[in-house]
Design an enzyme around this catalytic site. Structure first.
Site, PDB file in Angstrom:
ATOM      1  N   LYS A 100       0.816  -1.214   0.000  1.00  0.00           N
ATOM      2  CA  LYS A 100       0.000   0.000   0.000  1.00  0.00           C
ATOM      3  C   LYS A 100       0.851   1.266   0.000  1.00  0.00           C
ATOM      4  O   LYS A 100       0.572   2.200  -0.736  1.00  0.00           O
ATOM      5  CB  LYS A 100      -0.902   0.051   1.243  1.00  0.00           C
ATOM      6  CG  LYS A 100      -1.961  -1.026   1.314  1.00  0.00           C
ATOM      7  CD  LYS A 100      -2.889  -0.800   2.509  1.00  0.00           C
ATOM      8  CE  LYS A 100      -2.199  -0.839   3.851  1.00  0.00           C
ATOM      9  NZ  LYS A 100      -1.780  -2.170   4.307  1.00  0.00           N
ATOM     10  N   ARG A 116      -9.693   1.451   8.865  1.00  0.00           N
ATOM     11  CA  ARG A 116      -9.379   0.066   9.185  1.00  0.00           C
ATOM     12  C   ARG A 116     -10.472  -0.602   9.994  1.00  0.00           C
ATOM     13  O   ARG A 116     -10.386  -1.803  10.255  1.00  0.00           O
ATOM     14  CB  ARG A 116      -8.094   0.024  10.009  1.00  0.00           C
ATOM     15  CG  ARG A 116      -6.831  -0.290   9.206  1.00  0.00           C
ATOM     16  CD  ARG A 116      -5.657  -0.068  10.132  1.00  0.00           C
ATOM     17  NE  ARG A 116      -4.530  -0.895   9.891  1.00  0.00           N
ATOM     18  CZ  ARG A 116      -3.449  -0.507   9.201  1.00  0.00           C
ATOM     19  NH1 ARG A 116      -3.417   0.657   8.599  1.00  0.00           N
ATOM     20  NH2 ARG A 116      -2.417  -1.303   9.082  1.00  0.00           N
ATOM     21  N   ARG A 156      10.995  -7.009   4.310  1.00  0.00           N
ATOM     22  CA  ARG A 156      11.010  -5.581   4.656  1.00  0.00           C
ATOM     23  C   ARG A 156      11.664  -5.376   6.021  1.00  0.00           C
ATOM     24  O   ARG A 156      12.355  -4.378   6.248  1.00  0.00           O
ATOM     25  CB  ARG A 156       9.565  -5.046   4.673  1.00  0.00           C
ATOM     26  CG  ARG A 156       9.455  -3.574   5.007  1.00  0.00           C
ATOM     27  CD  ARG A 156       8.048  -3.045   4.780  1.00  0.00           C
ATOM     28  NE  ARG A 156       7.115  -3.484   5.790  1.00  0.00           N
ATOM     29  CZ  ARG A 156       5.809  -3.263   5.766  1.00  0.00           C
ATOM     30  NH1 ARG A 156       5.276  -2.625   4.746  1.00  0.00           N
ATOM     31  NH2 ARG A 156       5.030  -3.689   6.714  1.00  0.00           N
ATOM     32  N   ARG A 216      11.578  -2.034  10.800  1.00  0.00           N
ATOM     33  CA  ARG A 216      10.409  -1.563  11.553  1.00  0.00           C
ATOM     34  C   ARG A 216      10.148  -2.496  12.725  1.00  0.00           C
ATOM     35  O   ARG A 216      10.149  -3.713  12.567  1.00  0.00           O
ATOM     36  CB  ARG A 216       9.188  -1.541  10.628  1.00  0.00           C
ATOM     37  CG  ARG A 216       8.769  -0.151  10.238  1.00  0.00           C
ATOM     38  CD  ARG A 216       7.670  -0.196   9.215  1.00  0.00           C
ATOM     39  NE  ARG A 216       6.444  -0.819   9.716  1.00  0.00           N
ATOM     40  CZ  ARG A 216       5.310  -0.833   9.020  1.00  0.00           C
ATOM     41  NH1 ARG A 216       5.256  -0.277   7.835  1.00  0.00           N
ATOM     42  NH2 ARG A 216       4.249  -1.412   9.510  1.00  0.00           N
ATOM     43  N   ARG A 242      -1.211  -8.897  13.000  1.00  0.00           N
ATOM     44  CA  ARG A 242      -1.707  -7.857  12.079  1.00  0.00           C
ATOM     45  C   ARG A 242      -2.584  -8.475  10.991  1.00  0.00           C
ATOM     46  O   ARG A 242      -3.563  -7.880  10.558  1.00  0.00           O
ATOM     47  CB  ARG A 242      -0.532  -7.090  11.472  1.00  0.00           C
ATOM     48  CG  ARG A 242      -0.013  -6.009  12.438  1.00  0.00           C
ATOM     49  CD  ARG A 242       1.431  -5.662  12.219  1.00  0.00           C
ATOM     50  NE  ARG A 242       1.726  -5.139  10.909  1.00  0.00           N
ATOM     51  CZ  ARG A 242       2.936  -5.145  10.351  1.00  0.00           C
ATOM     52  NH1 ARG A 242       3.958  -5.654  11.023  1.00  0.00           N
ATOM     53  NH2 ARG A 242       3.124  -4.649   9.169  1.00  0.00           N
TER      54      ARG A 242
END
Ligand code: ADP
Length: 194
Positions: A22, A96, A135, A141, A152
């Site tokens: 996204k 969300r 990632r 992160r 998640r």
């Protein structure tokens, strides 16, 4: 009428599970369409980085892969929408929850606008886990670890995915295949919005 001020309101939602791409696509599509990108994840990370009160509260929630309370998120978005000269936004990672979607509708209605389109980036679960772990190595992160990612995903399936039906019922949903090169996916999104 000519000029930017006459540009029609446009509100595009970029939706999809964690790791769907996204963020990358949101930036590209926003630039190409002259929309302001608003990423609630980026806004929260900015608060965490700056050490604000909101950031301190949000960090533990984000690190667990849970959702930050709706009133906090809606407050952040409201501030941006109300300060804007034109309602031309691309939302990344918002709404969300059903409550956030309802709040967005109300907020936009106050400005005489509405959601234009919701684009859902479709990526299979095993590919998502692979991407997010990759990632993690590149960006570091703190919420990109295996346990958090799984949570998640669960949160996405339970709370966010049902929103696709909400936009589909209004004929606003476009589902886009999110597997392929970044350029290919960008092209698909542009086609879906054309
Ligand atoms: P991703 O979609 O890859 O999980 P985001 O940057 O969109 O990444 O979100 C990271 C985290 O920020 C989420 O797991 C959640 O804790 C919080 N967050 C972001 N947007 C929202 C939102 N609209 N509502 C609640 N929490 C949010």
């Amino acid at each position: 009428m000519a000029g930017d001020a006459a540009k029609a309101a446009e509100v595009v939602l970029l939706m999809g599970p964690p790791g769907a791409g996204k963020g990358t696509q949101a930036t590209r599509v926003a630039v190409a369409r002259g929309l302001t990108k608003l990423s609630t994840g980026d806004m929260l990370r900015a608060h965490v980085g700056a050490g604000t009160e909101l950031g301190k509260r949000a960090k533990a929630i984000m690190d667990a892969g849970d959702l930050v309370p709706d009133d906090v998120i809606v407050g952040m978005v409201r501030a941006e929408v109300e300060a804007a000269e034109r309602i031309r936004f691309l939302f990344d990672g918002f709404p969300r929850t059903a409550a956030q979607a309802a709040a967005l509708d109300a907020l936009l209605a106050d400005q005489g606008a509405a959601v234009t389109a919701a684009v859902s980036l479709d990526v299979p679960d095993d590919e998502l886990v692979r991407r997010v772990l990759q990632r993690a190595e590149v960006e570091g992160r703190s919420d990109d670890n295996e346990a958090t990612i799984r949570n998640r995903m669960v949160v996405y399936h339970e709370q966010t995915k049902p929103l696709l039906d909400y936009y589909d019922a209004q004929d606003k949903l476009a589902t886009v295949d999110g597997v392929g090169s970044m350029d290919t996916v960008t092209e698909r999104i542009h086609e879906a919005l054309a």
